[in-house]
Design a protein around this motif. Structure first.
Motif, PDB file in Angstrom:
ATOM      1  N   GLU A 177       5.140   7.022   1.856  1.00 48.76           N
ATOM      2  CA  GLU A 177       5.688   5.771   2.365  1.00 48.76           C
ATOM      3  C   GLU A 177       5.025   4.584   1.673  1.00 48.76           C
ATOM      4  OE1 GLU A 177       6.771   6.980   6.958  1.00 48.76           O
ATOM      5  OE2 GLU A 177       4.825   6.079   6.544  1.00 48.76           O
ATOM      6  N   GLU A 187       4.001   0.779   2.293  1.00 49.27           N
ATOM      7  CA  GLU A 187       3.796  -0.186   3.366  1.00 49.27           C
ATOM      8  C   GLU A 187       3.747  -1.587   2.776  1.00 49.27           C
ATOM      9  OE1 GLU A 187       0.820  -1.131   7.125  1.00 49.27           O
ATOM     10  OE2 GLU A 187       0.282   0.451   5.706  1.00 49.27           O
ATOM     11  N   HIS A 216       0.844  -1.200   0.000  1.00 47.87           N
ATOM     12  CA  HIS A 216       0.000   0.000   0.000  1.00 47.87           C
ATOM     13  C   HIS A 216       0.877   1.248   0.000  1.00 47.87           C
ATOM     14  CE1 HIS A 216      -3.473   2.541   0.758  1.00 47.87           C
ATOM     15  NE2 HIS A 216      -2.769   3.141   1.716  1.00 47.87           N
ATOM     16  N   TYR A 217       0.546   2.177  -0.884  1.00 47.47           N
ATOM     17  CA  TYR A 217       1.259   3.448  -0.948  1.00 47.47           C
ATOM     18  C   TYR A 217       0.494   4.495  -0.153  1.00 47.47           C
ATOM     19  CZ  TYR A 217       3.246   7.767  -2.922  1.00 47.47           C
ATOM     20  OH  TYR A 217       3.822   9.001  -3.081  1.00 47.47           O
ATOM     21  N   HIS A 218       1.136   5.057   0.848  1.00 44.01           N
ATOM     22  CA  HIS A 218       0.562   6.151   1.639  1.00 44.01           C
ATOM     23  C   HIS A 218       1.054   7.450   1.004  1.00 44.01           C
ATOM     24  CE1 HIS A 218      -0.870   3.555   4.937  1.00 44.01           C
ATOM     25  NE2 HIS A 218       0.196   2.817   4.634  1.00 44.01           N
ATOM     26  N   SER A 265       3.983  -5.523   9.443  1.00 42.07           N
ATOM     27  CA  SER A 265       4.021  -4.617   8.301  1.00 42.07           C
ATOM     28  C   SER A 265       5.123  -3.603   8.535  1.00 42.07           C
ATOM     29  CB  SER A 265       2.676  -3.929   8.082  1.00 42.07           C
ATOM     30  OG  SER A 265       2.388  -3.049   9.133  1.00 42.07           O
ATOM     31  N   TYR A 266       5.676  -3.119   7.444  1.00 40.65           N
ATOM     32  CA  TYR A 266       6.808  -2.208   7.483  1.00 40.65           C
ATOM     33  C   TYR A 266       6.542  -1.089   6.495  1.00 40.65           C
ATOM     34  CZ  TYR A 266       8.786  -6.377   9.553  1.00 40.65           C
ATOM     35  OH  TYR A 266       9.000  -7.479  10.340  1.00 40.65           O
ATOM     36  N   ARG A 267       6.885   0.131   6.916  1.00 43.84           N
ATOM     37  CA  ARG A 267       6.715   1.288   6.052  1.00 43.84           C
ATOM     38  C   ARG A 267       8.087   1.844   5.701  1.00 43.84           C
ATOM     39  NH1 ARG A 267       1.151   4.266   7.891  1.00 43.84           N
ATOM     40  NH2 ARG A 267       2.015   5.912   6.587  1.00 43.84           N
TER      41      ARG A 267
END
Length: 127
Positions: free
Chosen positions: A17, A19, A10-12, A27-29
């Motif tokens: 960031e 994810e 997932h793109y924030h 989970s890692y960002r």
């Protein structure tokens, strides 16, 4: 050991960031700037040790798109036009696990070069 394969990506956009979520619930960002300056492309890494190109001015870089590359990698399309290099699951896992050391080394190299994370702005060519 083979790196785990993310079950969710997932793109924030606002945070800039990426994810990566895994089957074990972790989970890692990763900052897009971090991904950009550590791109696995030849443009960034060169074709051998000592041929790396220090990436500068990438503090506000984002993503335009993310595309899968088979079942083994992601292709990240950065909004500064860079889109070469495939981020394999192994390489992404390495970036996650070495984030602090990689980032400290990058900042040290920037300082040694007298360079900055901030973009230069609009380039004005001398007449």
């Amino acid at each position: 050991m083979t790196a785990p394969i993310p079950t969710n990506v997932h793109y924030h956009r606002k945070a800039r960031e990426l994810e990566l979520g895994y089957a074990d619930g972790q989970s890692y960002r990763l900052a897009i700037e971090y991904l950009r300056v550590f791109s696995p492309s030849a443009e960034v890494r060169g074709h051998g040790r000592g041929q790396e190109t220090l990436q500068t001015g990438k503090q506000f870089v984002g993503l335009k798109d993310i595309t899968p590359a088979g079942r083994y990698a992601l292709k990240l399309h950065f909004d500064d036009g860079h889109d070469s290099g495939l981020f394999s699951w192994d390489y992404l896992w390495w970036l996650i696990n070495h984030r602090e050391a990689n980032w400290a080394d990058y900042l040290q190299r920037l300082e040694a070069a007298g360079a900055s994370r901030e973009p230069l702005g609009i380039e004005i060519k001398q007449l």
